[in-house]
Scaffold this motif. Structure first.
Motif, PDB file in Angstrom:
ATOM      1  N   CYS A   1       1.615 -10.485   5.552  1.00 49.84           N
ATOM      2  CA  CYS A   1       0.208 -10.078   5.466  1.00 49.84           C
ATOM      3  C   CYS A   1      -0.692 -11.044   6.220  1.00 49.84           C
ATOM      4  CB  CYS A   1      -0.233  -9.987   4.005  1.00 49.84           C
ATOM      5  SG  CYS A   1       0.544  -8.652   3.073  1.00 49.84           S
TER       6      CYS A   1
ATOM      7  N   GLU B   1       0.357  -4.266  13.734  1.00 45.26           N
ATOM      8  CA  GLU B   1       0.808  -3.439  12.612  1.00 45.26           C
ATOM      9  C   GLU B   1       2.275  -3.662  12.255  1.00 45.26           C
ATOM     10  OE1 GLU B   1      -0.145   0.663  13.176  1.00 45.26           O
ATOM     11  OE2 GLU B   1      -2.289   0.273  13.512  1.00 45.26           O
TER      12      GLU B   1
ATOM     13  N   ILE C   1       2.454  -5.651   9.020  1.00 41.98           N
ATOM     14  CA  ILE C   1       2.089  -4.991   7.765  1.00 41.98           C
ATOM     15  C   ILE C   1       3.108  -3.924   7.395  1.00 41.98           C
ATOM     16  CG2 ILE C   1       0.611  -3.063   8.528  1.00 41.98           C
ATOM     17  CD1 ILE C   1      -0.238  -5.685   5.824  1.00 41.98           C
ATOM     18  N   LYS C   2       3.710  -3.308   8.368  1.00 41.01           N
ATOM     19  CA  LYS C   2       4.734  -2.306   8.078  1.00 41.01           C
ATOM     20  C   LYS C   2       5.976  -2.947   7.455  1.00 41.01           C
ATOM     21  CE  LYS C   2       3.261   1.121  11.501  1.00 41.01           C
ATOM     22  NZ  LYS C   2       3.578   1.830  12.778  1.00 41.01           N
TER      23      LYS C   2
ATOM     24  N   GLY D   1      -2.931  -4.610   3.140  1.00 41.94           N
ATOM     25  CA  GLY D   1      -2.414  -3.412   3.798  1.00 41.94           C
ATOM     26  C   GLY D   1      -2.953  -2.118   3.220  1.00 41.94           C
TER      27      GLY D   1
ATOM     28  N   LYS E   1      -5.276   0.104   3.770  1.00 39.01           N
ATOM     29  CA  LYS E   1      -5.502   1.334   4.550  1.00 39.01           C
ATOM     30  C   LYS E   1      -4.228   1.849   5.231  1.00 39.01           C
ATOM     31  CE  LYS E   1      -7.082  -0.503   9.024  1.00 39.01           C
ATOM     32  NZ  LYS E   1      -8.209  -0.499   9.994  1.00 39.01           N
ATOM     33  N   TYR E   2      -3.142   1.073   5.159  1.00 33.97           N
ATOM     34  CA  TYR E   2      -1.866   1.498   5.756  1.00 33.97           C
ATOM     35  C   TYR E   2      -0.917   2.082   4.711  1.00 33.97           C
ATOM     36  CZ  TYR E   2      -3.462  -1.124   9.814  1.00 33.97           C
ATOM     37  OH  TYR E   2      -4.189  -1.557  10.887  1.00 33.97           O
TER      38      TYR E   2
ATOM     39  N   THR F   1       0.401   4.663   1.788  1.00 38.49           N
ATOM     40  CA  THR F   1       0.260   6.039   1.342  1.00 38.49           C
ATOM     41  C   THR F   1      -0.223   6.039  -0.101  1.00 38.49           C
ATOM     42  OG1 THR F   1       2.511   6.184   0.474  1.00 38.49           O
ATOM     43  CG2 THR F   1       2.186   6.706   2.821  1.00 38.49           C
TER      44      THR F   1
END
Length: 876
Positions: free
Chosen positions: A230, A239, A242-243, A282, A284-285, A287
């Motif tokens: 993070c 990204e 964060i993924k 994270g 906004k990334y 679900t």
């Protein structure tokens, strides 16, 4: 609380007799109970600032609720402040009160709908000058601010772009990103021990402890990568980081909260912090399904922690595990999910209120830490990150509070750079020199407390230990958050500082000959701790430590094999392991009621002086906590174990350091019945007893490799000496414990000397003279001995000590040139043909002459802050 100093009688009044008691006594079971036993502030005490925190003893029960009312009149009609219902027994005011007398009371109810039970009305006084510059905002304000958009941790909702821009060309940030990128694509972690051990042959208790030991650090191992990914994302906005963090967090979130790997609070705390980092950074990334998984897992795991806190944690003197790590983990999680997880509203309220009311939990204002520096290190992360976290939200700069501002001096005097430390408390033996955690904590602290002596402290360690400041470590995020390449850091040597400093709140007097040069420094420490032998503290009241050229010569012995195994309870934690006094071979209590305090302190150019009082330290072990620990391993806290009521009612130890070669101890001792008194000496170096033709004197040498060391002990009654190199219970590293460099620690035998009165006596005095020299130690010449009044000559010093316990206590030390003179008692002292009287009978006086200017100090007993401001116990 305002820092308490010894009462100094100014030189202008020095020759005017006054009616004042030099000696004060404390008559209370304990000063800092393990669990709060009385309300604060009460009995019209003058509080140290105008925004006090109200504290009170808890009412038993898991559903108890409290409320508070405060007013400027006893009928509660004027300036009324009413608190909302709450589950915890502290109430920070979060506002300044006008000067004058204030009244307050609290109520408790155990069941919903039941009648509230009110306490008596208490009162306190706010003085006009008692201004608190650090009044924190209300809980309502904090909760409103916590609704900020994600990412909100560390102020990233407003500062994310600045964080990114500021660190874009930061070499450390670039190195951090490179290191973190190695996590990408790695296999997900399995739930297995981080340090496997063979449990064959262990009993059930040892096996249980070993299983906990084997999984210790698992939570950090799996959560730290999530946190680092993070941070790397926030540093780069790439990204891929964060993924990867999402993949790992989802995997960890599915681990069993009750499984061996993550069920304990340490591991669980790390897990929820790691998940909270990802949920926030994270957001906004993620679900909707991933957000729900993370929130639900944080909720389950967090509530598991929280349910064990209200009406318990805040009442404890110090629940170490929570303060060390879990409160930090839990607070970060509470901020991350506040306003989105229903129970987090109460979590955040709780941690903020407890932080406001209790920080710093094992100190007050002087910068000291009760348990010694070995275990102080376990609190360092919390002491750095929580002030930053709560400061971001509240707007209060907690690093400007008195304790934080004095912390650099505590570090400097109690643990000089490239030197060993005070040798007291759990894990003290791991501080043979500067360790990495100490170095990087000091470096982090210097980012917020720009103290020139702290900057010097860090710069000295950087010269000798440059590798400590390379690579990833626990304070890397803090450095990135506070990175400022344009900042200036003035560096000032401590040479001009006073040679000694006292930390009354934790009962430590530190005396140095040369703070700026470890290789030349003689350091003497005297410990008399108002917190008692609580938690990770030891039964070491009026114990001394002497370090020479950065190495321990005399100090605590033994090893932290476990919190309470046989070696720990019979040696390491007990008075047997310290340079203090035994009576009939019995030591001091372990527990909060085995306390001491530091009544006097003076420091000069050639003489430094401290007085410790351990008169309240002796007696039976009474606390259920420690009695339970003995029972758990099949022992009793009885005379066979070195504990019990020896009847000691007076133990005052005067300690002087003379220049850079001599330490003098003068002990005043009395019991309710005749006992055999033993003064102890412990060292890692070989001890060699010396034959004495005088039964009233014993002495021994040390073989150190640092120079020549000799200790000579005198009394007015025949003495016996015993020297050996064995513990009462063998030290065995049955856990395979490692040091800071991950090397398995060898538990070595050490040397112990006991000098005892040959026969029991009710009153006794010991005079001890310790020499530490590059050259040959000097012969102590006995100039005179008139019925116990010893007159000795040692090099350029003369010492006169009254060892006849039936006569008033007296100690005088004078340099040959009469430029430095110390006097305790009531005997006049002659300096350069001029006679000086004690203004108060029984005071301690230091007279030093430089360039024909006389500097005079005279002190009498001064009570610690906990007594001055917390009037909930008896005292006289």
């Amino acid at each position: 609380m305002a820092m308490s100093l010894a009462i100094v009688l100014q030189s202008a009044l020095l020759f005017t007799p006054v009616k004042q008691e030099a000696v004060k006594q404390l008559d209370t079971g304990m000063l800092h109970p393990r669990v709060r036993e009385w309300a604060y502030p009460i009995n019209r005490v003058e509080v140290p600032d105008d925004s006090p925190c109200l504290l009170w003893p808890g009412v038993k029960g898991k559903t108890v609720k409290y409320k508070v009312i405060l007013a400027s009149d006893s009928l509660f009609n004027k300036d009324v402040i009413t608190g909302a219902e709450q589950r915890w027994a502290v109430y920070p005011l979060h506002q300044s009160l006008k000067p004058g007398r204030w009244y307050w009371k609290y109520a408790a109810v155990e069941k919903s709908g039941a009648k509230w039970k009110w306490s008596p009305t208490y009162d306190f006084v706010v003085k006009k000058q008692a201004k608190n510059l650090f009044v924190s905002p209300t809980v309502a304000t904090i909760l409103e601010k916590s609704k900020a958009a994600h990412p909100r941790l560390w102020g990233m909702n407003k500062g994310a772009d600045a964080f990114y821009t500021n660190n874009k060309h930061n070499p450390e940030a670039k190195a951090f990103v490179v290191a973190t990128s190695k996590l990408l694509g790695q296999e997900l972690p399995e739930e297995k021990p981080t340090r496997p051990r063979d449990t064959t042959g262990m009993n059930a208790l040892q096996r249980k402890q070993m299983v906990e030991f084997m999984y210790h650090g698992f939570g950090e191992k799996v959560a730290m990568p999530i946190r680092n990914l993070c941070i790397a994302f926030q540093l780069t906005k790439e990204e891929r980081f964060i993924k990867e963090a999402i993949k790992r967090a989802v995997h960890v979130a599915k681990m069993n909260p009750d499984g061996l790997a993550t069920r304990d609070d340490f591991n669980n705390g790390n897990i929820i912090e790691g998940l909270a980092w990802l949920y926030d950074a994270g957001f906004k990334y993620l679900t909707a399904e991933e957000k729900n998984l993370l929130k639900n897992t944080i909720g389950i795991r967090g509530q598991k922690i929280y349910e064990g806190l209200p009406n318990r944690f805040e009442l404890q003197m110090c629940d170490n595990h929570v303060w060390q790590h879990i409160m930090r983990n839990f607070s970060i999680a509470a901020v991350a999910v506040a306003s989105e997880l229903p129970q987090a509203h109460e979590w955040l309220t709780y941690v903020y209120e407890i932080w406001s009311a209790r920080f710093p939990v094992l100190g007050t204002n002087d910068g000291g830490w009760h348990e010694g520096n070995g275990y102080f290190r376990t609190h360092y992360e919390t002491l750095i990150y929580l002030p930053e976290l709560f400061g971001n939200i509240s707007g209060v700069d907690y690093f400007k509070q008195s304790w934080m501002q004095n912390l650099p001096y505590y570090m400097l005097y109690s643990y000089p750079p490239n030197s060993t430390s005070t040798a007291v408390g759990d894990m003290h033996e791991n501080l043979g020199g500067t360790v990495k955690m100490q170095a990087i904590f000091a470096d982090a602290l210097a980012l917020k407390v720009n103290n020139p002596y702290l900057n010097w402290y860090v710069s000295e360690i950087r010269k000798s230990k440059p590798d400590y400041f390379k690579g990833n470590d626990d304070f890397q995020l803090f450095r990135l958050l506070n990175f400022n390449p344009k900042a200036t850091k003035p560096v000032v040597s401590p040479s001009a500082l006073p040679k000694g400093r006292v930390f009354n709140d934790v009962g430590l007097a530190a005396m140095h000959s040369d703070l700026a040069h470890t290789g030349k420094n003689l350091t003497s420490y005297l410990m008399a701790n108002p917190f008692g032998a609580a938690g990770h503290g030891h039964a070491a009241q009026n114990a001394f430590t002497i370090n020479y050229k950065g190495k321990k010569v005399f100090g605590g012995t033994g090893f932290y094999s476990n919190f309470s195994d046989a070696h720990n309870l019979l040696d390491y934690r007990s008075s047997r392991a310290y340079n203090t006094i035994l009576a009939d071979s019995l030591g001091q209590r372990i527990g909060e009621d085995g306390y001491g305090w530091m009544p006097r302190f003076m420091t000069g150019a050639h003489i430094q002086y401290a007085l410790g009082d351990a008169s309240n330290a002796y007696g039976e072990v009474t606390t259920d906590f420690w009695l339970g620990r003995f029972k758990e391993i099949g022992l009793k806290a009885d005379k066979n174990s070195g504990y019990g009521n020896s009847g000691v009612k007076l133990y005052r130890r005067h300690m002087l350091q003379l220049d850079s070669n001599y330490v003098v101890l003068y002990d005043e001792l009395e019991a309710v019945k005749p006992v055999k008194w033993t003064t102890q000496f412990h060292s890692p170096f070989n001890m060699n007893g010396k034959e004495s033709g005088n039964a009233l004197t014993q002495s021994f040498d040390l073989t150190t490799g640092l120079g020549h060391v000799n200790a000579a002990i005198y009394a007015h009654t025949p003495l016996q000496m015993s020297i050996h190199d064995k513990y009462n219970f063998p030290a065995k590293n049955w856990k395979g414990k490692t040091d800071d460099e991950d090397n398995v620690i060898e538990f070595k035998d050490q040397w112990h000397a006991g000098i005892s009165t040959a026969n029991p006596v009710q009153q006794n005095r010991f005079l001890t003279i310790i020499q530490l020299k590059n050259g040959v130690v000097e012969v102590v010449k006995l100039l005179n001995d008139v019925n116990g009044l010893y007159h000795l000559k040692l090099g350029q010093w003369e010492i006169m000590a009254e060892l006849n316990a039936t006569k008033p206590a007296s100690l005088q030390v004078k340099s040959a040139n009469e430029n430095s003179v110390f006097s305790y008692g009531n005997r006049p002292v002659k300096v350069k043909s001029k006679v000086y009287e004690h203004r108060v009978k029984g005071s301690s006086m230091l007279i030093e002459l430089k360039n024909n200017v006389i500097n005079k100090q005279e002190v009498v007993d001064s009570l610690p802050d906990v007594v001055n401001f917390d009037a909930g116990f008896k005292r006289k």
